[in-house]
Design an enzyme around this catalytic site. Sequence first.
Site, short mmCIF file in Angstrom:
data_model
loop_
_atom_site.label_atom_id
_atom_site.label_comp_id
_atom_site.label_asym_id
_atom_site.label_seq_id
_atom_site.Cartn_x
_atom_site.Cartn_y
_atom_site.Cartn_z
CG HIS A 50 -24.24 -49.46 3.29
ND1 HIS A 50 -23.99 -48.13 3.46
CD2 HIS A 50 -23.02 -50.06 3.21
CE1 HIS A 50 -22.68 -47.94 3.51
NE2 HIS A 50 -22.07 -49.09 3.36
CD GLU A 92 -17.81 -48.58 -5.66
OE1 GLU A 92 -17.26 -47.45 -5.66
OE2 GLU A 92 -17.87 -49.31 -4.65
#
Lengths: 368, 325
Positions: free
Chosen positions: B129, B60
């Site tokens: 998450h 990322e």
Amino acid sequence: MATTKKKTTAAAKKTGAKLKNFATAPINKSLSKDEKIDLYRMIVGIRRFEERSLRAYNQGKIGGFLHLYIGQEAVAAGIVSLMEKDDHIITAYRDHGHALAVGMSMNECMAEMYGKHTGCSKGKGGSMHFFAPDKNYWGGHGIVAGQTPLGAGLAFALKYKGLKGCAMAFLGDGAVNQGSFMETLNLASLWNIPVVFVIENNGYSMGTSLKRSSAEENLAHRADGFDMEWEVCNGHDVFEVREVANRAMIRAREEHKPFLLEIRTYRYRGHSVADANHEKYRTKEEIEEYKRTKDPVNVVKQHLLSDGTLTKELAKKIDQEKKDEAEASAKFADESPVAPRSEIQTDVYWEVDNDSEGELKGTYFFND
Amino acid sequence: MPLITYREAIKQALDEEIQRDENVCIMGEEVAQYNGAYKVTEGLWAKHGDKRLIDTPISEAAFSGLAIGASMLGIRPVVEMMFMSFSYVAIDQLFNNGSFCRYMSGGLMNVPIVVRGPANGGTSVGATHSHTPENMVANHPGLKVVCPSNAYDAKGLMKAAIRDNDPVFVMENTLLYGEKWEVPDEEYIVELGVANILREGSDLTIVSHGRCAMLSLQAAKTLEETHGISVEVVDLRSIRPLDEETILNSVRKTHRALLVEENKPFCGVDAQISHIIQLKAFDDLDAPIRRVSAIDAPNFYSKELEDWQLPNEERIIEGALKAMA
């Protein structure tokens, strides 16, 4: 010229024993007399500018940090001298040399460090954040290795648009252990992006020597893990820098391949001027030895004196001109105004700055 | 008007923008050949090919930074975060480089990227998450953030975000991907900074965003039916820029406010909204401003508990009754 993979130049091993070989390499031999003198002028200019900025810092005129490039000048000057129209450059916070090399003026750079409205970023960036997109110079970035994915992004854009250029992404030896850099090496190689990563290895990540920070001291070898070509050279001789970097840049432009170039160089000053301990983590003798044998200003001067490009008189004249220019930039910066307070909330959003019709909806800023 | 899913609406926006502007490309983990982890980009790789749909490794920080660098030269990357929670490993790129490059260069550059992906809890995937970082994004001047609550807004806001010349985060919601709304065939844009009144009312204003706005709408119907309370529901749509006027006009009409969001309460979006209301509509208030946020702890894994932890109709009704007291 095809690149030989995994090649450490002879001079890198013998530390400057074959200076003249590089001056007579084709890429350097093709330089006109004026171009060679320009290289000298640039290297001297960076040196004198930074010496003057150090004085300003010590006088309390410059705030924050001041990361000096003194000792490394030939790296930026050499590589920028090879840049073509669609080549781009980005670096970290030791960014004054690269800025001057791409053609930014001493005035705008000094004024930026003084925090003045006439600075290249209106005083919003400071020493670590010089930018000149019109000269393909994308900063000037303060977080170690944070600029490396941006450099890959510039190269990605070149390839996306079908332009024949490369991005030169500079970093220090202290940046090689950041995850973002290693992730970027992988992406660049995986996607065949025309980026040349230039590690300016000055031996110290702040106060920690290479030996104490990196398990593999041959930093360029990391490219092997990403199936990327690499090379190592010295950074004190501008002609050596040009000769080796040229191969990497041609390869990037022609073949859309990344390259990892490790350039062994040295900084005379501390990590930043605030680093008062820099003579404690290394010896005075080490610094003096480098200055005596490999000073980039002296090395280029000796080349140009010996081949008749320069006379001692001309060298002295150029030196004085650059001292004067640096002095004038300090005066310019000192006399410049700081930005008006209204500038605090400009340059935050492009859409706000360009909303001449007043059509934007909603609140963008939230002070009472 | 066709009834399509939130997922399909986003895909239409991406598809149309790819065709409109050759500089628009989508990059992220599994966005191309796998068709997207949540199938938002399904079919786009087959239609547009490798140049426009780019699969990335799980990196990322690198691909976010690469997108920012590319945007400086005029590319308009739409970066998918498989979960917006994963943007946390790219914070330096997104929050330092994304938001500050323009400022620190004195306005010499801009960063026209979109960062999109689901930012919600409620799916039993645990705390790592389940982040809702719209408040963190909004705390960085230079960044913009929108939270579409329905398919119409998702498409219109996505198109606005892609055309915007600043970095925009689009916070989606996995629990909405399969829900359907009416979306017109004709092209339209939902401008940033414009809230939407989902339901008009006279007794209480609920200000909300994202999926919570839909829950609030449901609660408003129940409050009307079972308690005779007329509730106006303001869906922010855009967090930064923020439509203060719509919020204030509603509160000036109803004199009471309940703020509902999935964010954790401390420095959540609603903390700022509450401040704005008390500052600019103090004399219009008949009662303290109330909030319903996620119960202040990391997200619970177990479904039953997480469902209670996040705002739900029961907790919103409870909050509304307190606001009416």
